[in-house]
Design an enzyme around this catalytic site. Structure first.
Site, mmCIF file in Angstrom:
data_model
loop_
_atom_site.group_PDB
_atom_site.id
_atom_site.type_symbol
_atom_site.label_atom_id
_atom_site.label_comp_id
_atom_site.label_asym_id
_atom_site.label_seq_id
_atom_site.Cartn_x
_atom_site.Cartn_y
_atom_site.Cartn_z
ATOM 1 C CG ASN A 1 -0.549 5.650 0.138
ATOM 2 O OD1 ASN A 1 -0.754 4.711 0.885
ATOM 3 N ND2 ASN A 1 -1.539 6.292 -0.450
ATOM 4 C CE LYS B 1 -3.768 2.514 0.318
ATOM 5 N NZ LYS B 1 -3.855 3.460 1.344
HETATM 6 O O1 KPL Z 1 -4.654 6.197 -0.587
HETATM 7 C C1 KPL Z 1 -4.756 7.082 -1.414
HETATM 8 C C2 KPL Z 1 -4.709 8.472 -0.911
HETATM 9 O O2 KPL Z 1 -5.182 9.364 -1.577
HETATM 10 O O3 KPL Z 1 -4.208 8.640 0.211
HETATM 11 C C3 KPL Z 1 -4.843 6.752 -2.872
HETATM 12 C C4 KPL Z 1 -4.862 5.256 -3.039
HETATM 13 C C5 KPL Z 1 -3.678 7.331 -3.582
HETATM 14 C C6 KPL Z 1 -6.132 7.197 -3.505
HETATM 15 O O4 KPL Z 1 -6.206 8.561 -3.731
#
Ligand code: KPL
Length: 320
Positions: A202, A198
């Protein structure tokens, strides 16, 4: 037995109490999902007095409901927290340690803590603060938007990945209650690879959308590919130094898949910068830089992205 079958036979009056810190969009979404499945759930508040607060929720089918949520004030923390068997921490990464400090000593030793925030890093500090409690970590890609302080709208489905990190394990009863309440949630024996995966999304999308002032979808353009590839490559190298083996091609495919799936959205960091709010950069690219230096490596692209976002934060008119 599947989590869904299990929920049907649980006696709601015997369910252990879950408390949530952080009434942001994700905190309120998780609150709704838990309370809908009859889990006893409340919020921990920073106010002195406890109070009931009407919270409104709009689901994916645009149905709106309002319920009364209990917010436990400081004056009642000691009395109420002894019943809490799971504390879910939904504040921003940079607020986790400060939010937990005054609470940990009031929690039962057999209470469990679950961190659910963007980015990585606070878990290392929280692990050293524990007073016998177990710690689990999670990440969710469910979409939620705060329409006002007490009105949250679910904006998208998404997976929620949870798993144990350190200390005593979360009880099976609470684990099943969580998994049956949160749609598309899964428990992983080894949660760290999921969190790094994840994080790869990000480190690429969040700072780039904030720096270039664009929606996620615009990052599919060729001009951004070099930086995205470099940031994710550095992350994979640092993860490998931490004994987390990730496949670079799979990571990059996933980044571009998320860019496409969330093309119309503004990332959370883009929104933070637009509203002149502190960003989660320290727990995103900053974590890669920190882990790289721990292993005597450099992570030049992540360092540059960190520096650019920090510089943007310095331009805020109100730096409070
Ligand atoms: O987790 C996200 C965020 O904006 O913090 C994503 C997956 C990039 C989706 O906008």
């Amino acid at each position: 037995m599947s989590a869904n079958n299990y929920s049907a036979i649980i006696d709601k009056h015997k369910l252990p109490q879950v408390s949530i810190i952080g009434a942001g969009a994700i905190g309120q979404l998780i609150y709704q999902q838990l309370s809908r499945s009859n889990t006893q759930v409340n919020f921990i508040s920073r106010a002195d007095q406890s109070q009931q607060q009407a919270v409104t929720f709009t689901n994916l089918a645009q149905q709106q409901t309002t319920c009364a949520a209990m917010f436990i004030g400081r004056n009642d923390w000691s009395q109420q927290l002894v019943d809490t068997k799971l504390l879910i921490v939904c504040v921003k990464a940079y607020q986790v340690v400060t939010a937990l400090k005054p609470l940990i000593k009031r929690l039962r030793h057999d209470c469990h803590i679950l961190l659910l925030h963007n980015g990585m890093g606070p878990h290392l500090e929280v692990a050293n603060m524990l007073n016998g409690q177990g710690l689990s970590l999670g990440t969710t890609s469910q979409g939620a938007l705060k329409k006002s302080a007490w009105h949250t709208q679910q904006t998208g489905q998404g997976v929620t990945q949870l798993g144990h990190f350190t200390g005593p394990m979360l009880s099976e009863t609470i684990k099943m209650s969580l998994l049956s309440s949160i749609p598309q949630s899964q428990w992983f024996e080894d949660i760290l690879p999921m969190l790094w995966q994840k994080l790869a999304i990000n480190v690429a999308i969040n700072p780039m959308t904030a720096i270039h002032d664009c929606r996620n979808g615009e990052l599919a353009a060729a001009q951004y590919r070099k930086t995205i590839t470099a940031a994710v490559t550095e992350l994979a190298q640092v993860a490998a130094a931490e004994s987390i083996m990730l496949d670079l091609t799979v990571l990059l495919d996933r980044v571009y898949q998320v860019i496409e799936l969330t093309a119309a959205n503004y990332s959370s960091m883009h929104q933070d910068v637009q509203h002149q709010r502190k960003t989660e950069i320290e727990a995103i690219n900053g974590f890669v830089v920190l882990m790289a230096s721990k292993h005597g490596k450099s992570a030049r692209t992540n360092q540059q992205l960190l520096a650019s976002i920090t510089a943007l934060e310095q331009t805020y008119s109100n730096k409070a």
